[in-house]
Motif scaffolding. Structure first.
Motif, mmCIF file in Angstrom:
data_model
loop_
_atom_site.group_PDB
_atom_site.id
_atom_site.type_symbol
_atom_site.label_atom_id
_atom_site.label_comp_id
_atom_site.label_asym_id
_atom_site.label_seq_id
_atom_site.Cartn_x
_atom_site.Cartn_y
_atom_site.Cartn_z
ATOM 1 N N LEU A 1 0.914 8.992 -8.729
ATOM 2 C CA LEU A 1 2.181 9.707 -8.571
ATOM 3 C C LEU A 1 2.492 9.968 -7.104
ATOM 4 C CD1 LEU A 1 2.024 12.289 -11.499
ATOM 5 C CD2 LEU A 1 3.547 10.311 -11.301
ATOM 6 N N HIS A 2 1.467 10.278 -6.319
ATOM 7 C CA HIS A 2 1.665 10.506 -4.886
ATOM 8 C C HIS A 2 2.223 9.250 -4.216
ATOM 9 C CE1 HIS A 2 0.913 11.647 -0.732
ATOM 10 N NE2 HIS A 2 0.156 10.578 -0.599
ATOM 11 N N LEU A 3 1.639 8.101 -4.537
ATOM 12 C CA LEU A 3 2.114 6.863 -3.934
ATOM 13 C C LEU A 3 3.484 6.471 -4.478
ATOM 14 C CD1 LEU A 3 -1.122 4.693 -3.647
ATOM 15 C CD2 LEU A 3 0.183 5.774 -1.821
ATOM 16 N N PHE A 4 3.745 6.768 -5.735
ATOM 17 C CA PHE A 4 5.081 6.512 -6.275
ATOM 18 C C PHE A 4 6.121 7.307 -5.506
ATOM 19 C CE2 PHE A 4 8.587 7.683 -9.117
ATOM 20 C CZ PHE A 4 9.031 6.429 -9.508
ATOM 21 N N ASP A 5 5.844 8.572 -5.233
ATOM 22 C CA ASP A 5 6.781 9.395 -4.475
ATOM 23 C C ASP A 5 7.005 8.816 -3.076
ATOM 24 O OD1 ASP A 5 7.015 11.131 -6.597
ATOM 25 O OD2 ASP A 5 5.512 12.540 -5.833
ATOM 26 N N TYR B 1 6.699 5.710 -2.250
ATOM 27 C CA TYR B 1 7.440 4.458 -2.411
ATOM 28 C C TYR B 1 8.930 4.731 -2.586
ATOM 29 C CZ TYR B 1 8.553 -0.203 -4.260
ATOM 30 O OH TYR B 1 9.091 -1.455 -4.466
ATOM 31 N N VAL B 2 9.270 5.713 -3.413
ATOM 32 C CA VAL B 2 10.670 6.058 -3.624
ATOM 33 C C VAL B 2 11.298 6.569 -2.333
ATOM 34 C CG1 VAL B 2 12.232 7.636 -4.823
ATOM 35 C CG2 VAL B 2 10.428 6.472 -6.092
ATOM 36 N N ARG C 1 -0.795 -4.659 -4.323
ATOM 37 C CA ARG C 1 0.492 -5.215 -4.774
ATOM 38 C C ARG C 1 0.694 -4.985 -6.269
ATOM 39 N NH1 ARG C 1 4.729 -6.051 -5.982
ATOM 40 N NH2 ARG C 1 6.247 -7.608 -5.346
ATOM 41 N N GLU C 2 -0.366 -4.979 -7.045
ATOM 42 C CA GLU C 2 -0.244 -4.735 -8.479
ATOM 43 C C GLU C 2 0.274 -3.331 -8.758
ATOM 44 O OE1 GLU C 2 -0.780 -6.718 -11.324
ATOM 45 O OE2 GLU C 2 -0.521 -8.207 -9.758
ATOM 46 N N LEU C 3 -0.117 -2.369 -7.927
ATOM 47 C CA LEU C 3 0.381 -1.009 -8.103
ATOM 48 C C LEU C 3 1.873 -0.961 -7.810
ATOM 49 C CD1 LEU C 3 -0.281 1.970 -8.680
ATOM 50 C CD2 LEU C 3 -0.664 2.256 -6.217
ATOM 51 N N ARG C 4 2.301 -1.666 -6.775
ATOM 52 C CA ARG C 4 3.737 -1.695 -6.486
ATOM 53 C C ARG C 4 4.495 -2.376 -7.621
ATOM 54 N NH1 ARG C 4 7.156 -5.523 -2.617
ATOM 55 N NH2 ARG C 4 9.142 -4.788 -3.418
ATOM 56 N N ARG C 5 3.910 -3.400 -8.238
ATOM 57 C CA ARG C 5 4.545 -4.038 -9.387
ATOM 58 C C ARG C 5 4.761 -3.029 -10.509
ATOM 59 N NH1 ARG C 5 4.256 -9.522 -10.531
ATOM 60 N NH2 ARG C 5 3.511 -9.077 -12.626
ATOM 61 N N LEU C 6 3.805 -2.132 -10.703
ATOM 62 C CA LEU C 6 3.952 -1.082 -11.706
ATOM 63 C C LEU C 6 5.136 -0.178 -11.357
ATOM 64 C CD1 LEU C 6 2.659 0.392 -14.209
ATOM 65 C CD2 LEU C 6 1.485 1.828 -12.522
ATOM 66 N N PHE C 7 5.223 0.231 -10.094
ATOM 67 C CA PHE C 7 6.341 1.075 -9.669
ATOM 68 C C PHE C 7 7.671 0.347 -9.878
ATOM 69 C CE2 PHE C 7 3.399 3.188 -6.305
ATOM 70 C CZ PHE C 7 2.751 3.882 -7.312
ATOM 71 N N ASP C 8 7.706 -0.936 -9.516
ATOM 72 C CA ASP C 8 8.939 -1.706 -9.649
ATOM 73 C C ASP C 8 9.369 -1.827 -11.107
ATOM 74 O OD1 ASP C 8 9.180 -2.074 -6.935
ATOM 75 O OD2 ASP C 8 8.325 -4.092 -6.926
#
Length: 329
Positions: A130-134, A136-137, A86-93
């Motif tokens: 970056l892979h997970l950010f992509d 997520y988007v 969840r902390e990684l998703r917080r970074l993306f958000d």
């Protein structure tokens, strides 16, 4: 949680309005383009060896987040694998909070610039982020492609199923589980609020029973935010049902009281005013672009004058919509 839900709604609205060419044709197509399973994602278990990284915002950013600290955290386990938590998703958000000022591609570049400043991270971890950010988007785009039916419970279930097809159960639960549980209770509360067969005492008792299912922290958030998420969810449902202002006021009054319903109605009017001004700008801009008799320099001056009716913050939003091709037609 309220802030996370608001950002989630903003992301869905932004991607829902993107031109079809820039989004998957359907949610299923978006999933098919990524055949890798959740098992291929970086490991999600963090350990005491998690890396706490510098939280300075990238120097390249000059916008509404300037001067803030980067929210969220990148953790790695003892083997050096990225924890997809969840902390990684917080970074993306945090980075995606700039939607409306910058497009997703520019935001990705800002995230990359920040990652390159984190010297404690290995190249493989940066690539995994970056892979997970992509992913997520793309999930947000696929979620927006689902649309809204007006049935909140059904829409939430469709979204839940999409997340698990896209991410797998483990990652979907890590990123969205708490919000999904809260949203499910929200749907039940809205159903109770609309149930005309219940008297006030019974409705109040059943709402209290639902509230009892929340943990203390969730109840505190609810008290502090005055049912922020519930108000947002109800507004989204009223929009999908295309109810009249009088009908919207009646349903809100039943759940919130007259004073709160009036304030929410004022927010509706502010949104309507914005949409009307944006449409007028889009029409005037289109006329200028279509006028072949104008010299380029004259056209540019006139285009700049059109923006003068907006505040500085509004101009950033307008220009971002122009860049994305999202002005009303």
């Amino acid at each position: 949680m309220a802030a996370a839900v608001l950002l989630g709604l903003l992301l869905l609205v932004f991607f829902w309005r993107r031109p079809p060419a820039s989004a998957p044709a359907t949610a299923a197509a978006g999933v098919a383009q990524r055949s890798e399973s959740a098992a291929s994602a970086p490991k999600a278990a963090a350990s005491n060896a998690a890396a706490r990284l510098p939280q300075a915002a990238p120097a390249v950013r000059e916008d509404s987040l300037r001067g803030t600290e980067v929210d969220g955290r990148i953790r790695v386990d003892a083997a050096g694998n990225l924890a997809a938590d969840r902390e990684l998703r917080r970074l993306f958000d945090y980075f995606l909070a700039r939607l409306g000022e910058r497009n997703p591609e520019q935001i990705r570049a800002d995230l990359l610039a920040w990652l390159q400043q984190q010297t404690a991270l290995s190249a493989s971890v940066r690539a995994a982020v970056l892979h997970l950010f992509d992913r997520y988007v793309e999930l947000q785009r696929a979620s927006a492609a689902l649309g809204r039916s007006g049935d909140l419970a059904a829409d939430l279930e469709r979204l839940r199923e999409l997340r698990r097809r896209e991410l797998g159960e483990e990652l979907a639960r890590a990123w969205f589980g708490e919000e999904e549980d809260y949203a499910a209770l929200t749907a039940q509360r809205l159903a109770l609020a609309r149930d005309t067969g219940l008297d006030a005492a019974t409705r109040s008792a059943r709402l209290a029973e639902l509230d009892a299912q929340l943990d203390p922290q969730q109840r505190e958030v609810r008290a502090q935010s005055t049912d922020f998420q519930l108000a947002l969810a109800q507004t989204a449902q009223l929009d999908a049902q295309q109810l009249s202002p009088a009908q919207r006021a009646q349903q809100r009054s039943e759940l919130w009281g007259e004073a709160a319903a009036q304030r929410l109605g004022e927010l509706d009017q502010q949104e309507l005013d914005w949409n009307l001004r944006l449409r007028a700008y889009a029409q005037a801009r289109e006329r200028l672009l279509a006028d072949s008799a104008l010299a380029p320099s004259v056209r540019e001056v006139k285009l700049q004058k059109l923006l003068q009716s907006f505040s500085e913050t509004e101009r950033r939003r307008v220009l971002a919509l122009v860049d994305e091709g999202l002005l009303p037609r």
